[in-house]
Structure formats: structure tokens, C-alpha cells
Scaffold this motif. Structure first.
Motif, PDB file in Angstrom:
ATOM      1  N   GLN A  47       0.818  -1.218   0.000  1.00 15.97           N
ATOM      2  CA  GLN A  47       0.000   0.000   0.000  1.00 15.97           C
ATOM      3  C   GLN A  47       0.847   1.262   0.000  1.00 15.97           C
ATOM      4  O   GLN A  47       0.327   2.370   0.124  1.00 15.97           O
TER       5      GLN A  47
ATOM      6  N   ASP B   3      -7.181  -3.193   7.657  1.00 16.17           N
ATOM      7  CA  ASP B   3      -6.032  -3.596   6.831  1.00 16.17           C
ATOM      8  C   ASP B   3      -6.388  -4.916   6.155  1.00 16.17           C
ATOM      9  O   ASP B   3      -7.039  -5.782   6.769  1.00 16.17           O
ATOM     10  N   PHE B   4      -5.980  -5.055   4.899  1.00 14.51           N
ATOM     11  CA  PHE B   4      -6.374  -6.225   4.107  1.00 14.51           C
ATOM     12  C   PHE B   4      -5.252  -6.466   3.106  1.00 14.51           C
ATOM     13  O   PHE B   4      -4.847  -5.549   2.383  1.00 14.51           O
TER      14      PHE B   4
ATOM     15  N   ILE C  27      -3.446  -9.630   0.458  1.00 14.87           N
ATOM     16  CA  ILE C  27      -3.205 -10.966  -0.112  1.00 14.87           C
ATOM     17  C   ILE C  27      -1.864 -10.878  -0.841  1.00 14.87           C
ATOM     18  O   ILE C  27      -1.608  -9.901  -1.557  1.00 14.87           O
TER      19      ILE C  27
ATOM     20  N   ARG D 201      -6.104 -11.966  -7.059  1.00 16.50           N
ATOM     21  CA  ARG D 201      -7.044 -12.303  -8.143  1.00 16.50           C
ATOM     22  C   ARG D 201      -7.210 -13.812  -8.332  1.00 16.50           C
ATOM     23  O   ARG D 201      -7.424 -14.290  -9.434  1.00 16.50           O
ATOM     24  N   HIS D 202      -7.101 -14.563  -7.217  1.00 19.36           N
ATOM     25  CA  HIS D 202      -7.365 -16.001  -7.258  1.00 19.36           C
ATOM     26  C   HIS D 202      -8.568 -16.351  -6.376  1.00 19.36           C
ATOM     27  O   HIS D 202      -8.833 -17.515  -6.128  1.00 19.36           O
ATOM     28  N   GLY D 203      -9.227 -15.324  -5.863  1.00 23.46           N
ATOM     29  CA  GLY D 203     -10.396 -15.576  -5.016  1.00 23.46           C
ATOM     30  C   GLY D 203     -10.082 -15.711  -3.531  1.00 23.46           C
ATOM     31  O   GLY D 203     -10.986 -15.915  -2.722  1.00 23.46           O
TER      32      GLY D 203
ATOM     33  N   GLY E   7      -8.954 -13.374  -1.460  1.00 27.85           N
ATOM     34  CA  GLY E   7      -9.473 -12.213  -0.735  1.00 27.85           C
ATOM     35  C   GLY E   7     -10.953 -12.410  -0.420  1.00 27.85           C
ATOM     36  O   GLY E   7     -11.404 -12.167   0.704  1.00 27.85           O
ATOM     37  N   LYS E   8     -11.707 -12.885  -1.417  1.00 29.25           N
ATOM     38  CA  LYS E   8     -13.145 -13.114  -1.229  1.00 29.25           C
ATOM     39  C   LYS E   8     -13.369 -14.171  -0.141  1.00 29.25           C
ATOM     40  O   LYS E   8     -14.243 -14.016   0.725  1.00 29.25           O
TER      41      LYS E   8
ATOM     42  N   ASP F 171     -11.429   1.925   6.160  1.00 26.78           N
ATOM     43  CA  ASP F 171     -10.370   2.898   6.428  1.00 26.78           C
ATOM     44  C   ASP F 171      -9.524   3.107   5.161  1.00 26.78           C
ATOM     45  O   ASP F 171      -8.671   2.294   4.833  1.00 26.78           O
TER      46      ASP F 171
ATOM     47  N   SER G 172      -7.946   1.102  -0.851  1.00 23.58           N
ATOM     48  CA  SER G 172      -7.130   1.265  -2.060  1.00 23.58           C
ATOM     49  C   SER G 172      -8.020   1.057  -3.280  1.00 23.58           C
ATOM     50  O   SER G 172      -9.150   0.564  -3.166  1.00 23.58           O
TER      51      SER G 172
ATOM     52  N   LYS H 184      -7.632  -1.169  -5.542  1.00 15.62           N
ATOM     53  CA  LYS H 184      -7.864  -2.614  -5.685  1.00 15.62           C
ATOM     54  C   LYS H 184      -9.004  -3.063  -4.770  1.00 15.62           C
ATOM     55  O   LYS H 184      -9.837  -3.878  -5.148  1.00 15.62           O
TER      56      LYS H 184
ATOM     57  N   SER I 173     -12.343  -1.894  -6.051  1.00 18.87           N
ATOM     58  CA  SER I 173     -12.748  -2.752  -7.156  1.00 18.87           C
ATOM     59  C   SER I 173     -13.267  -4.097  -6.633  1.00 18.87           C
ATOM     60  O   SER I 173     -14.272  -4.635  -7.113  1.00 18.87           O
TER      61      SER I 173
ATOM     62  N   LYS J 130     -16.977  -5.582  -7.205  1.00 14.21           N
ATOM     63  CA  LYS J 130     -17.155  -6.854  -7.902  1.00 14.21           C
ATOM     64  C   LYS J 130     -17.915  -7.877  -7.044  1.00 14.21           C
ATOM     65  O   LYS J 130     -18.871  -8.481  -7.492  1.00 14.21           O
ATOM     66  N   HIS J 131     -17.483  -8.064  -5.810  1.00 13.08           N
ATOM     67  CA  HIS J 131     -18.038  -9.153  -5.004  1.00 13.08           C
ATOM     68  C   HIS J 131     -19.290  -8.767  -4.225  1.00 13.08           C
ATOM     69  O   HIS J 131     -20.100  -9.620  -3.890  1.00 13.08           O
TER      70      HIS J 131
ATOM     71  N   ARG K 191      -4.378   4.465   9.797  1.00 13.53           N
ATOM     72  CA  ARG K 191      -3.189   4.964   9.104  1.00 13.53           C
ATOM     73  C   ARG K 191      -2.669   6.267   9.705  1.00 13.53           C
ATOM     74  O   ARG K 191      -1.512   6.614   9.531  1.00 13.53           O
TER      75      ARG K 191
END
Ligand SMILES: CC(=O)SCCNC(=O)CCNC(=O)[C@H](O)C(C)(C)COP(=O)(O)OP(=O)(O)OC[C@H]1O[C@@H](n2cnc3c(N)ncnc32)[C@H](O)[C@@H]1OP(=O)(O)O
Length: 287
Positions: free
Chosen positions: A54, A119-120, A122, A128-130, A132-133, A153, A156, A158, A161, A165-166, A213
Motif C-alpha cells: 500500500q 487492513d487487508f 493478499i 485475483r485467485h479468489g 481475498g473473497k 479505512d 485502495s 484494488k 474494485s 465486484k463481489h 493509518r
């Protein structure tokens, strides 16, 4: 992320939830002191990786911060046979409740204590392999929260997005702090927010809310937003406060600045009044 010890011996589940004790629900297969040492190493390492991804000047997730806050940390490990050896950590998600003043559609401040995504991350090679979901859905089930009821908080691009998407989270309700909330935030909440009177007694006002942050700024000198006072105040100020954060240090000139904040009408508020939408990505802190 690989480690010099066996991840499968400290994290027995595919996703482990940690609190300030830093111990997962299922007891590790190594001694408590060894488990503690290894878990501290994992948290510090993944916190650093997230900060790097980040472009933050320092990690916002670390073992010591976990121990002093009421946050929940979800850690996802790889359970596929190809990494059956010592295992790898794929990523993590950190959440916590924070007291915030959230603006509703009419621009009124509502006092709320939503679950916040803090905070998140992967690992780059596995985005982009699923994963995170998988992690996010597990957290929603465990915390029993709907995605539209979360406050985020400074997400980003990403992450925005990802949420589009989800979870079809698109329209935001403009805020004057650094948290992003989406349409539906105020609908069907278990604990409805409390509307604050338009004018509050002197001394009652909590002048700002620090996002996860912002503690980085604390360590650099004057806490935000006071660090902005000397230069021109060119961004929206925040209202509300975090109960988990230490009191800001008081400095000469600080009270005058707080007074000026009380009368300051931030751009976001003006936008809210005019119905204009703000691009939430523009709200991210610049270094
Ligand atoms: C409050 C905060 O924590 S803000 C900080 C959020 N973290 C970061 O930005 C760190 C870097 N990014 C990441 O770690 C990850 O990309 C996460 C955590 C945001 C998402 O995890 P992933 O495992 O990649 O998500 P998952 O595979 O389940 O979903 C994929 C979707 O996420 C979004 N996404 C993931 N990576 C990207 C990327 N490089 N560019 C744009 N969108 C992305 C997209 O919507 C993507 O769908 P698409 O591939 O059809 O476009």
C-alpha cells in the motif's frame, strides 16, 4: 509468505482468528511460548508486506499493535497439497469497532460504532485467485455483519474494485473523515446510530477521528490534523474519535486550531449539501 517454522503447527484451521491474546482458538501444536514467538513473527512480517503493497511509510499491523487494540485479525494459510510442507501464509484481514461520526445523506452527523476494515492484504503472487473473497466472506460470517454496514479505512483502488465486484458496493455516502461508507450503511442496522444535535456544547466536541493509518503521522510529530495546521488546511477534516487510541498530545496553538476546525466547512460537506459525489480514492493520504 514462507517462514522458517511450520505454519500448520501454529494455525490449525485454514483461517485463524486472532485477538489481542495473539492465540488462535485451536491450540497450536508447539509450546505456548514458541507459538507466541512464531505468531508475533508472522504478524510482523505480513504487516510489513501489506504496508509495502500500500506504499505506507510503516506497517499499520504489527503484533504489538494487536496486543494493545481490540482488533480481530484473520489469517489465511494455504492448505493445498503442493504447500503441504511447512505451509505458507496467503494473506490477512484486520477489523475492529470504532466510534465514528458518520454523515448521513442530509449531512447530519450520526454517532455510530461500525465494524471497520482496517487492513487487508493478499500476497502479490496470489491476488485475483479468489483468496481475498474467501477471507472477507469468512470474516462477514464470523462477525455477523453485512458488507454495506462496514466502514472502510481509506480503501485502495484494488479494494474498491474488490467491493464493487463481489458485493456490488458502488455508491458512497460522502464523509468528512477518512472512512468510506456505502449506500445502505444506515439501513437495517442492528444498533441504529445516534443523531448528534447540530450545535453541541463547547468541550463536548470530539474534533477529529484518527484512522488506523493516521497513527503513522503521530509518530512523525504533531498528530494529524494538527500537523496540517502550520501549512494550509487543504483537505477535509475528520470528526469523531477512536476509543482505542491514546489522547493526542497538546501543543501550543492547538486549541485555536481546534476552534477553527469547528467553524470550518469541509469540501466534502459542501459536496454532500449539493448532492455532488466525491471520488473516495482521492481521499487516500498522500505521503
Ligand atoms: C482498508 C484497507 O485495507 S485498504 C488496502 C487494501 N489492500 C491492498 O490494496 C493491498 C494490495 N491488494 C491486495 O492485497 C488484494 O488485491 C485485495 C486484498 C485488495 C483483494 O484480494 P484478492 O485475493 O486479489 O481478491 P479476489 O481474488 O477475491 O477478488 C478479485 C477482485 O479484486 C479486485 N482486484 C484484485 N487485485 C486487483 C488489481 N491488481 N487491480 C485491480 N483490481 C484488483 C478486482 O475487483 C478483482 O476482480 P477481477 O480480477 O475480476 O478484476
Amino acid at each position: 509468505m514462507e517462514f522458517e517454522f511450520d505454519i500448520h503447527k501454529i494455525f490449525l484451521e485454514p483461517i485463524s482468528k486472532l485477538d489481542s491474546s495473539l492465540l488462535p482458538q485451536r491450540r497450536p501444536l508447539v509450546s505456548s511460548s514458541e507459538a507466541q514467538r512464531q505468531i508475533v513473527a508472522v504478524i510482523d512480517e505480513i504487516g510489513k508486506a501489506s504496508a509495502k503493497a500500500q506504499r505506507l511509510p510503516a506497517p499499520i499491523t504489527s503484533a504489538s499493535r494487536m496486543q494493545t487494540n481490540q482488533h480481530h485479525l484473520y489469517i489465511l494459510k494455504d492448505c493445498t497439497p503442493k504447500t503441504a510442507g511447512r505451509g505458507v501464509v496467503i494473506g490477512f484481514l484486520k477489523v475492529g469497532y470504532k466510534k465514528l461520526f458518520v454523515l448521513d445523506h442530509s449531512g447530519s452527523h450520526i454517532e455510530a460504532e461500525p465494524l471497520c476494515i482496517l487492513d487487508f492484504y493478499i500476497h502479490e503472487s496470489l491476488q485475483r485467485h479468489g483468496f481475498g473473497k474467501e477471507l472477507f466472506a469468512f470474516m462477514l460470517r464470523t462477525e455477523q455483519v453485512e458488507p454495506q454496514h462496514l466502514a472502510i479505512d481509506r480503501p485502495s483502488e484494488k479494494f474498491l474494485s474488490f467491493l464493487r465486484k463481489h458485493y456490488n458496493l458502488r455508491s458512497t455516502i460522502p464523509q468528512v473523515n477518512n472512512f468510506v461508507v456505502f449506500e445502505g450503511f444506515f439501513r437495517d442496522r442492528k444498533a441504529p446510530g445516534r443523531k448528534m444535535p447540530a450545535k453541541r456544547a463547547e468541550g463536548e466536541i470530539k474534533p477529529y477521528s484518527l484512522s488506523e493509518r493516521d497513527f503513522l503521522k503521530h509518530e512523525e510529530g504533531l498528530p494529524w490534523p494538527f500537523s496540517q495546521a502550520q501549512s494550509s488546511l487543504n483537505r477535509a477534516s475528520s470528526l469523531g474519535s477512536s476509543p482505542t487510541r491514546a489522547c493526542p498530545r497538546h501543543n501550543p496553538g492547538e486549541e485555536d486550531f481546534v476552534k477553527s476546525l469547528r467553524t470550518f466547512r469541509p469540501h466534502s460537506l459542501q459536496r454532500a449539501a449539493s448532492g455532488e459525489q466525491e471520488d473516495p480514492s482521492q481521499r487516500r493520504r498522500t505521503r
